[in-house]
Motif scaffolding. Structure first.
Motif, PDB file in Angstrom:
ATOM      1  N   GLN A 170       0.819  -1.213   0.000  1.00 46.32           N
ATOM      2  CA  GLN A 170       0.000   0.000   0.000  1.00 46.32           C
ATOM      3  C   GLN A 170       0.856   1.267   0.000  1.00 46.32           C
ATOM      4  N   GLN A 171       2.128   1.125   0.294  1.00 45.05           N
ATOM      5  CA  GLN A 171       3.043   2.265   0.221  1.00 45.05           C
ATOM      6  C   GLN A 171       3.615   2.451  -1.184  1.00 45.05           C
TER       7      GLN A 171
ATOM      8  N   LYS B 233       5.091  -0.054  -2.947  1.00 51.69           N
ATOM      9  CA  LYS B 233       6.266  -0.898  -3.138  1.00 51.69           C
ATOM     10  C   LYS B 233       5.912  -2.194  -3.857  1.00 51.69           C
TER      11      LYS B 233
ATOM     12  N   THR C 298       0.498   0.031   9.711  1.00 50.59           N
ATOM     13  CA  THR C 298       0.986   1.285   9.137  1.00 50.59           C
ATOM     14  C   THR C 298       0.778   2.439  10.113  1.00 50.59           C
TER      15      THR C 298
END
Length: 335
Positions: free
Chosen positions: A38-39, A41, A330
């Motif tokens: 979700q970042q 990556k 997160t």
């Protein structure tokens, strides 16, 4: 939920997740991999126990020995899955280092693979981790040749009872191979496992046996010079009432019983002594569970590791539950 903290494992590329059986380590590994995805990556989630935990968690077809894309996020993040197969790994190993070709297939047919991994369990672990090692170290081609293919790799490792032996492959093959490709591979894997870019996270529940096994695993990991990561407390039960009210259940049952009866009558609920007694008994059991959780959490906090908490999901990881857990990691700043 507290405000997001600075990522505490920002420099880690290989996240190894272990925990006592039944603590939900596979779920936590999946949530961690999803949080990284979700970042934005590119992430590989690998398993080595052939249980198809990845496919079950994400509700996708069975994952095989080849890296398979599971999902793609709008921000460009990609999650791939890999279920490492020891036989396939040995065939690849024999081809890479010994150029056996068809002879390797013959060895498999006559049972040489099972024989080799049975008499030398450490070899089996070298083969399993070797596939993860190769994926973690693989580089892109062309002008991006210095960039890794995967920004992060999450390994759903064996349970705490055997994780040190699994990760400490150098020691396990010492008596089997003192020189040669197997030993060289084991040495390379050991360097990766002890690197500052690797972290071993331990999953626990707030119960006596998982907590004790977590404490023992942390000590064994440290003794083996493996890089300790965080403690992830899974399936945390949120208190249903205030701590002061829980304490009063034990200290003033008569007063609490009267208060409960009054409250129920105020909303036109017919009460009886048996009903109120049953409610107080349930409240007492809940108070005991909360006290046990607090006691066990104190033991984990005393280990000096960063601790992250994941809520109990009554419906499991269905209906977006895995994303709830990923968001929790997160927001708490694990990655």
């Amino acid at each position: 939920m507290p405000p997001a903290a600075a990522p505490s494992h920002a420099g880690v590329r290989l996240h190894v997740v272990t925990g006592k059986g039944g603590t939900g380590k596979t779920t936590v590994a999946a949530a961690l991999a999803l949080a990284l995805t979700q970042q934005g990556k590119r992430v590989l989630l690998a398993e080595v126990e052939e249980r198809q935990g990845i496919s079950q968690t994400f509700d996708v077809p069975p994952i095989g020995h080849e890296e398979t894309r599971i999902l793609h996020e709008r921000n460009g993040g990609e999650l791939y899955g890999l279920s490492v197969d020891v036989r396939e790994s040995l065939m690849e190993y024999l081809q890479k280092f010994y150029r056996l070709g068809r002879a390797g297939t013959v060895l498999e047919k006559v049972g040489a693979v099972d024989f080799a991994t049975t008499i030398a369990p450490g070899l089996r672990d070298v083969l399993l981790i070797g596939k993860v090692y190769e994926a973690a170290g693989r580089r892109q081609g062309g002008r991006h040749k210095d960039r890794p293919v995967y920004d992060a790799v999450v390994l759903d490792a064996p349970p705490t009872g055997r994780v040190v032996r699994f990760l400490n492959v150098n020691a396990e093959v010492a008596d089997v191979a003192k020189v040669g490709p197997i030993r060289t591979q084991a040495d390379s894997i050991t360097r990766m496992m002890r690197s500052h870019t690797t972290a071993v996270h331990v999953v626990s529940l707030l119960e006596e046996m998982p907590v004790q096994e977590t404490v023992d695993a942390l000590a064994e990991l440290q003794k083996a010079s493996l890089p300790l990561g965080a403690i992830v407390i899974n399936q945390v039960h949120a208190p249903m009432v205030e701590e002061k009210e829980l304490a009063s259940v034990e200290s003033d049952r008569t007063g609490v019983a009267a208060a409960v009866t009054s409250d129920l009558k105020s909303v036109s609920v017919r009460t009886s002594a048996a009903m109120v007694a049953g409610l107080l008994e349930q409240a007492g059991e809940h108070a005991e569970r909360v006290a046990l959780q607090q006691e066990q959490e104190a033991i984990l906090l005393a280990q000096g590791r960063q601790v992250y908490r994941l809520p109990l999901l009554p419906e499991g990881t269905d209906a977006g539950g895995i994303r709830v857990l990923a968001d929790a990691l997160t927001e708490q700043g694990m990655i």
